[in-house]
Write a protein that holds these residues in place. Structure first.
Motif, mmCIF file in Angstrom:
data_model
loop_
_atom_site.group_PDB
_atom_site.id
_atom_site.type_symbol
_atom_site.label_atom_id
_atom_site.label_comp_id
_atom_site.label_asym_id
_atom_site.label_seq_id
_atom_site.Cartn_x
_atom_site.Cartn_y
_atom_site.Cartn_z
ATOM 1 N N HIS B 5 -11.390 -71.551 53.085
ATOM 2 C CA HIS B 5 -10.411 -72.439 52.461
ATOM 3 C C HIS B 5 -11.058 -73.322 51.396
ATOM 4 O O HIS B 5 -10.564 -73.423 50.273
ATOM 5 N N LEU B 6 -12.180 -73.938 51.747
ATOM 6 C CA LEU B 6 -12.882 -74.778 50.765
ATOM 7 C C LEU B 6 -13.302 -73.953 49.557
ATOM 8 O O LEU B 6 -13.203 -74.402 48.413
ATOM 9 N N ASN B 7 -13.735 -72.735 49.806
ATOM 10 C CA ASN B 7 -14.136 -71.884 48.692
ATOM 11 C C ASN B 7 -12.953 -71.569 47.785
ATOM 12 O O ASN B 7 -13.063 -71.608 46.554
ATOM 13 N N HIS B 153 -1.673 -52.061 42.418
ATOM 14 C CA HIS B 153 -1.753 -53.484 42.092
ATOM 15 C C HIS B 153 -2.020 -54.316 43.341
ATOM 16 O O HIS B 153 -2.856 -55.227 43.334
ATOM 17 N N LEU B 154 -1.328 -53.990 44.408
ATOM 18 C CA LEU B 154 -1.525 -54.742 45.651
ATOM 19 C C LEU B 154 -2.957 -54.611 46.143
ATOM 20 O O LEU B 154 -3.580 -55.584 46.585
ATOM 21 N N ILE B 155 -3.489 -53.401 46.064
ATOM 22 C CA ILE B 155 -4.864 -53.177 46.532
ATOM 23 C C ILE B 155 -5.853 -53.971 45.672
ATOM 24 O O ILE B 155 -6.816 -54.542 46.188
ATOM 25 N N CYS B 156 -5.605 -54.034 44.370
ATOM 26 C CA CYS B 156 -6.472 -54.832 43.487
ATOM 27 C C CYS B 156 -6.363 -56.323 43.824
ATOM 28 O O CYS B 156 -7.373 -57.030 43.898
ATOM 29 N N GLU B 157 -5.129 -56.791 44.013
ATOM 30 C CA GLU B 157 -4.937 -58.215 44.308
ATOM 31 C C GLU B 157 -5.672 -58.610 45.581
ATOM 32 O O GLU B 157 -6.372 -59.630 45.623
ATOM 33 N N LEU B 158 -5.511 -57.799 46.608
ATOM 34 C CA LEU B 158 -6.142 -58.140 47.887
ATOM 35 C C LEU B 158 -7.656 -58.072 47.790
ATOM 36 O O LEU B 158 -8.364 -58.852 48.439
ATOM 37 N N ASN B 159 -8.164 -57.181 46.963
ATOM 38 C CA ASN B 159 -9.614 -57.118 46.784
ATOM 39 C C ASN B 159 -10.147 -58.445 46.242
ATOM 40 O O ASN B 159 -11.162 -58.961 46.716
ATOM 41 N N VAL B 160 -9.444 -59.022 45.283
ATOM 42 C CA VAL B 160 -9.866 -60.313 44.726
ATOM 43 C C VAL B 160 -9.710 -61.412 45.764
ATOM 44 O O VAL B 160 -10.638 -62.199 46.009
ATOM 45 N N ARG B 161 -8.543 -61.477 46.394
ATOM 46 C CA ARG B 161 -8.276 -62.586 47.312
ATOM 47 C C ARG B 161 -9.186 -62.527 48.534
ATOM 48 O O ARG B 161 -9.663 -63.556 49.022
ATOM 49 N N LEU B 162 -9.436 -61.336 49.037
ATOM 50 C CA LEU B 162 -10.316 -61.216 50.191
ATOM 51 C C LEU B 162 -11.767 -61.443 49.798
ATOM 52 O O LEU B 162 -12.582 -61.874 50.615
ATOM 53 N N GLY B 163 -12.090 -61.179 48.551
ATOM 54 C CA GLY B 163 -13.423 -61.506 48.056
ATOM 55 C C GLY B 163 -13.665 -63.005 48.107
ATOM 56 O O GLY B 163 -14.729 -63.465 48.537
ATOM 57 N N ILE B 164 -12.672 -63.785 47.688
ATOM 58 C CA ILE B 164 -12.776 -65.243 47.744
ATOM 59 C C ILE B 164 -12.909 -65.705 49.190
ATOM 60 O O ILE B 164 -13.650 -66.634 49.499
ATOM 61 N N ALA B 165 -12.196 -65.034 50.083
ATOM 62 C CA ALA B 165 -12.252 -65.392 51.500
ATOM 63 C C ALA B 165 -13.572 -64.940 52.132
ATOM 64 O O ALA B 165 -13.885 -65.323 53.256
ATOM 65 N N GLY B 166 -14.310 -64.113 51.411
ATOM 66 C CA GLY B 166 -15.606 -63.669 51.917
ATOM 67 C C GLY B 166 -15.526 -62.487 52.854
ATOM 68 O O GLY B 166 -16.476 -62.201 53.578
ATOM 69 N N VAL B 167 -14.416 -61.766 52.850
ATOM 70 C CA VAL B 167 -14.280 -60.631 53.767
ATOM 71 C C VAL B 167 -14.061 -59.310 53.045
ATOM 72 O O VAL B 167 -13.790 -58.298 53.684
#
Lengths: 239, 239
Positions: B5-7, B153-167
């Motif tokens: 979350h902080l990240n 598109h969904l797969i790309c979006e989740l790749n970015v968002r999960l990258g931020i989450a560190g997973v």
DNA sequence: CGCGGTGTTGAGACCTGTCAAGACGTGTGG
DNA sequence: CCACACGTCTTGACAGGTCTCAACACCGCG
């Protein structure tokens, strides 16, 4: 004419005299602009927000193929881009669908609100969350509703929103969108929009002529749309 | 594990030590919950928000026919319903898609933030506006993109968002959605989701097996999707 | 070992899109 | 005042993407 905006806020919560004064001090200048202009392009830095006073605007996203999607309509009383205050740039264009008059609200003034008026801040925060709720309803429409249900739903939504703005009366309101633009809202082609409108007319649910729509059978239209205004948060609650 | 979350916040703006302390004080209790539970039903009063620490949740809207539309996915580090703080009730359900752990954040604590931390308030406001930006991108997908482009598109979006989450790592991440749920995100039937996934595999753009997705050809996938991460606002800006 | 959820495949239907042409209305220039 | 151009609305024929229905394979789990 900022009354539509104050009314929109007051549908959701009380606005004190102090707050009203602050709100009236937000607008740095009033601007008039012709129809079919792009006011703000996606990606560019923004330093003020747009409080729509008269006319219709839209938030638009494009694909490279030239296909366009209108992702939200703005009517008098709406901020078309209050979210730009925190986002600092937009992920979509802002365009005029009719001649418009709007108030330009510098972001420094909004920042002052957040420093000095916590309750009003929450209320403006709510307004952007209300936009998001409308986005979600559109997502549901595009994902799951048929063409006729989508169209009916949009007409119901605008009837409520324009009622708050004080420009819809007796289930009837000026409707400036072309069939092409309607298609861009609903994810349909203009040809299919035309056929869908005819079906709504044939079912005696609406009339639409001379850029004015009249809801003939409101219960019927709401039933076709599965319209429930809960997502517009019309009840006053302390925030 | 509030680090995700902080990240997520720090990707968009600086967070001071004082603010970080306030954030860490938000969670009143940590809760674990099984998969496929409805945590919050639309329309009911809410008095706290849900900070997701582990697992996936979704915001879901239904039609009477039983058709469902997932209007947003939440991954670790996301507030699934920060908008509930100002809205006071939700226009959708919150459901778990996997077993989850989350922090319950009472709205009084968020209210305190708005009274004492104007900058942090703007940052949380930004987070809900980011949700809305994602809604808009989904609206564009549902309105104008083909099935295969939506999926890509969904797969790309989740790749970015999960990258931020560190997973997410090396263009690969755990992907717990069933094909039925994917259809509920993308406005498709499960059958067509199946065929669309096969086409993505056949084009050697992704691999997907055992609930894990790997992006084999990132440029190719982004091209099919017309994916541009600008709508995720990944640049740090003073707010 | 059977069962329910999930994934896969095929055939056919249907909703919506594409392409094309014409009607209508309005503004503009000659 | 007329001729014309242009945007908008309308209609028809046909195409195509996605849905529906159905059946079956697979698999983890009770």
């Amino acid at each position: 004419m900022i009354d539509a905006h104050l009314n929109k806020l007051r549908v959701r919560d009380d606005v004190s005299a102090d707050e009203e004064r602050a709100i009236r001090g937000l607008v740095a200048e009033e601007v008039s602009v012709a129809s079919d202009r792009t006011l703000i392009r996606h990606g560019q830095d923004v330093h003020s927000s747009t409080l729509l006073l008269e006319g219709w605007m839209a938030r638009v996203k494009d694909l490279r193929s030239g296909q366009r999607q209108i992702v939200e309509l703005s009517v008098p009383g709406d901020f078309t881009d209050l979210h730009g205050f925190t986002l600092k740039r937009l992920d979509h264009d802002i365009v005029t669908l009719t001649p418009c008059r709007y108030g330009r609200v510098p972001h420094e003034r909004l920042k002052e609100i957040t420093e000095r008026f916590p309750h009003l801040t929450r209320l403006y925060w709510l307004m952007t969350n209300l936009d998001a709720a409308i986005h979600r309803e559109w997502t549901l429409s595009l994902g799951r509703r048929s063409a006729i249900a989508r169209m009916a739903h949009l007409i119901c939504e605008l009837n409520v929103r324009l009622g708050i703005a004080g420009v819809a009366r007796d289930n009837s309101y000026d409707f400036p969108l072309t069939q092409v633009e309607l298609g861009e809202c609903l994810g349909l082609t203009a040809v299919h929009v035309n056929r869908t409108l005819q079906e709504l007319r044939r079912k005696r649910l609406i009339e639409l002529q001379n850029r004015r729509v009249t809801i003939v059978d409101r219960p019927g239209l709401k039933a076709v749309a599965e319209f429930d205004d809960a997502y517009l948060y019309l009840h006053k609650r302390p925030r």
